[in-house]
Design a protein around this motif. Structure first.
Motif, PDB file in Angstrom:
ATOM      1  N   ILE A   1       0.849  -1.199   0.000  1.00 44.44           N
ATOM      2  CA  ILE A   1       0.000   0.000   0.000  1.00 44.44           C
ATOM      3  C   ILE A   1       0.883   1.246   0.000  1.00 44.44           C
ATOM      4  N   ASN A   2       0.607   2.144  -0.918  1.00 46.75           N
ATOM      5  CA  ASN A   2       1.346   3.391  -1.054  1.00 46.75           C
ATOM      6  C   ASN A   2       0.429   4.536  -0.630  1.00 46.75           C
ATOM      7  N   PRO A   3       0.826   5.351   0.366  1.00 47.26           N
ATOM      8  CA  PRO A   3      -0.037   6.450   0.807  1.00 47.26           C
ATOM      9  C   PRO A   3      -0.260   7.520  -0.263  1.00 47.26           C
ATOM     10  N   LEU A   4       0.591   7.541  -1.284  1.00 49.44           N
ATOM     11  CA  LEU A   4       0.381   8.498  -2.363  1.00 49.44           C
ATOM     12  C   LEU A   4      -0.716   8.026  -3.326  1.00 49.44           C
ATOM     13  N   VAL A   5      -1.021   6.726  -3.259  1.00 49.30           N
ATOM     14  CA  VAL A   5      -2.061   6.153  -4.115  1.00 49.30           C
ATOM     15  C   VAL A   5      -3.343   5.921  -3.315  1.00 49.30           C
ATOM     16  N   GLN A   6      -3.191   5.405  -2.115  1.00 45.03           N
ATOM     17  CA  GLN A   6      -4.338   5.130  -1.237  1.00 45.03           C
ATOM     18  C   GLN A   6      -4.595   6.358  -0.358  1.00 45.03           C
ATOM     19  N   THR A   7      -5.583   7.145  -0.736  1.00 46.22           N
ATOM     20  CA  THR A   7      -5.829   8.406  -0.027  1.00 46.22           C
ATOM     21  C   THR A   7      -6.227   8.199   1.428  1.00 46.22           C
ATOM     22  N   TRP A   8      -6.842   7.062   1.740  1.00 51.47           N
ATOM     23  CA  TRP A   8      -7.236   6.814   3.128  1.00 51.47           C
ATOM     24  C   TRP A   8      -6.002   6.694   4.022  1.00 51.47           C
ATOM     25  N   LEU A   9      -4.926   6.118   3.491  1.00 51.49           N
ATOM     26  CA  LEU A   9      -3.698   5.991   4.272  1.00 51.49           C
ATOM     27  C   LEU A   9      -3.027   7.356   4.441  1.00 51.49           C
ATOM     28  N   ALA A  10      -3.058   8.149   3.398  1.00 50.67           N
ATOM     29  CA  ALA A  10      -2.516   9.516   3.503  1.00 50.67           C
ATOM     30  C   ALA A  10      -3.309  10.318   4.538  1.00 50.67           C
ATOM     31  N   ALA A  11      -4.632  10.134   4.551  1.00 50.43           N
ATOM     32  CA  ALA A  11      -5.475  10.832   5.530  1.00 50.43           C
ATOM     33  C   ALA A  11      -5.110  10.413   6.954  1.00 50.43           C
ATOM     34  N   LYS A  12      -4.832   9.122   7.155  1.00 49.75           N
ATOM     35  CA  LYS A  12      -4.422   8.643   8.476  1.00 49.75           C
ATOM     36  C   LYS A  12      -3.103   9.273   8.906  1.00 49.75           C
ATOM     37  N   ILE A  13      -2.167   9.385   7.990  1.00 55.38           N
ATOM     38  CA  ILE A  13      -0.858   9.948   8.314  1.00 55.38           C
ATOM     39  C   ILE A  13      -0.992  11.421   8.697  1.00 55.38           C
ATOM     40  N   ILE A  14      -1.768  12.168   7.920  1.00 55.57           N
ATOM     41  CA  ILE A  14      -1.988  13.589   8.228  1.00 55.57           C
ATOM     42  C   ILE A  14      -2.699  13.729   9.570  1.00 55.57           C
ATOM     43  N   ALA A  15      -3.714  12.897   9.801  1.00 61.08           N
ATOM     44  CA  ALA A  15      -4.447  12.943  11.070  1.00 61.08           C
ATOM     45  C   ALA A  15      -3.539  12.564  12.233  1.00 61.08           C
ATOM     46  N   LEU A  16      -2.625  11.639  12.010  1.00 59.27           N
ATOM     47  CA  LEU A  16      -1.690  11.238  13.064  1.00 59.27           C
ATOM     48  C   LEU A  16      -0.819  12.421  13.500  1.00 59.27           C
ATOM     49  N   VAL A  17      -0.334  13.181  12.544  1.00 61.36           N
ATOM     50  CA  VAL A  17       0.478  14.361  12.873  1.00 61.36           C
ATOM     51  C   VAL A  17      -0.355  15.351  13.687  1.00 61.36           C
ATOM     52  N   LEU A  18      -1.602  15.566  13.274  1.00 58.49           N
ATOM     53  CA  LEU A  18      -2.491  16.465  14.012  1.00 58.49           C
ATOM     54  C   LEU A  18      -2.745  15.938  15.427  1.00 58.49           C
ATOM     55  N   TYR A  19      -2.950  14.636  15.553  1.00 54.02           N
ATOM     56  CA  TYR A  19      -3.165  14.012  16.860  1.00 54.02           C
ATOM     57  C   TYR A  19      -1.954  14.224  17.777  1.00 54.02           C
ATOM     58  N   ILE A  20      -0.774  14.069  17.240  1.00 54.12           N
ATOM     59  CA  ILE A  20       0.451  14.254  18.030  1.00 54.12           C
ATOM     60  C   ILE A  20       0.548  15.700  18.521  1.00 54.12           C
ATOM     61  N   VAL A  21       0.292  16.646  17.637  1.00 56.02           N
ATOM     62  CA  VAL A  21       0.367  18.060  18.016  1.00 56.02           C
ATOM     63  C   VAL A  21      -0.668  18.377  19.099  1.00 56.02           C
ATOM     64  N   LEU A  22      -1.906  17.941  18.879  1.00 55.89           N
ATOM     65  CA  LEU A  22      -2.954  18.187  19.876  1.00 55.89           C
ATOM     66  C   LEU A  22      -2.628  17.506  21.201  1.00 55.89           C
TER      67      LEU A  22
ATOM     68  N   MET B   1     -11.030  13.225  19.255  1.00 60.86           N
ATOM     69  CA  MET B   1     -11.816  13.200  18.017  1.00 60.86           C
ATOM     70  C   MET B   1     -10.950  12.754  16.842  1.00 60.86           C
ATOM     71  N   VAL B   2      -9.736  13.257  16.775  1.00 58.84           N
ATOM     72  CA  VAL B   2      -8.820  12.871  15.699  1.00 58.84           C
ATOM     73  C   VAL B   2      -8.430  11.400  15.840  1.00 58.84           C
ATOM     74  N   PHE B   3      -8.179  10.942  17.057  1.00 60.36           N
ATOM     75  CA  PHE B   3      -7.858   9.540  17.315  1.00 60.36           C
ATOM     76  C   PHE B   3      -8.999   8.638  16.822  1.00 60.36           C
ATOM     77  N   THR B   4     -10.218   9.026  17.126  1.00 61.92           N
ATOM     78  CA  THR B   4     -11.394   8.270  16.667  1.00 61.92           C
ATOM     79  C   THR B   4     -11.473   8.272  15.150  1.00 61.92           C
ATOM     80  N   TYR B   5     -11.222   9.420  14.544  1.00 63.99           N
ATOM     81  CA  TYR B   5     -11.219   9.518  13.084  1.00 63.99           C
ATOM     82  C   TYR B   5     -10.206   8.541  12.481  1.00 63.99           C
ATOM     83  N   ILE B   6      -9.016   8.492  13.046  1.00 59.27           N
ATOM     84  CA  ILE B   6      -7.968   7.595  12.531  1.00 59.27           C
ATOM     85  C   ILE B   6      -8.443   6.141  12.585  1.00 59.27           C
ATOM     86  N   ILE B   7      -9.069   5.760  13.678  1.00 62.14           N
ATOM     87  CA  ILE B   7      -9.571   4.390  13.802  1.00 62.14           C
ATOM     88  C   ILE B   7     -10.668   4.125  12.771  1.00 62.14           C
ATOM     89  N   LEU B   8     -11.583   5.069  12.605  1.00 65.97           N
ATOM     90  CA  LEU B   8     -12.662   4.894  11.629  1.00 65.97           C
ATOM     91  C   LEU B   8     -12.125   4.790  10.202  1.00 65.97           C
TER      92      LEU B   8
END
Length: 129
Positions: free
Chosen positions: A65-86, A109-116
């Motif tokens: 799986i490539n996060p540049l191809v699978q947008t859901w994985l890219a979304a998880k990575i971006i959300a993870l960075v936001l979760y860490i900052v928060l 909320m971001v943690f829940t989003y990542i799981i979903l």
């Protein structure tokens, strides 16, 4: 395939541990507990999150799986960075209790989003497909 299943279980265990320890540390922060200063409390999140990240990268590699191809994985990575900052604001950086609480709620909320997103493989998991 057995290594994938083992890694997936390790990853899910790390998710549960990471989220649970975050909530516990936040509660201790609000209580100004001395437990936050314990060595294991300062080290464990880094160890757990490192295992979480290594297992995630390994799973993506094994599954091809490539996060540049699978947008859901890219979304998880971006959300993870936001979760860490928060999370850092909820536990350390917020100047007052209201800032800590707001940061904590947003981080949860971001943690829940990542799981979903992980479960649905959709960038917007709360919308019907």
């Amino acid at each position: 395939m057995n290594s994938y299943i083992g890694l997936k279980h390790l990853h899910m265990t790390c998710v549960a541990l990471s989220g649970s320890l975050f909530v516990l540390r936040f509660i201790w922060r609000l209580q100004a507990s001395a437990l936050l200063q314990k060595k294991w409390v300062r080290i464990a999140p880094h160890v757990i999150d490192t295992c979480l990240l290594v297992s995630a990268i390994s799973l993506a590699f094994i599954a091809g799986i490539n996060p540049l191809v699978q947008t859901w994985l890219a979304a998880k990575i971006i959300a993870l960075v936001l979760y860490i900052v928060l999370g850092t604001f909820a536990i350390k950086r917020a100047k007052n209790t209201s800032g800590q609480i707001i940061s904590f709620i947003l981080a949860c909320m971001v943690f829940t989003y990542i799981i979903l997103v992980a479960i649905s493989k959709q960038v917007l998991p709360f919308l019907p497909y």
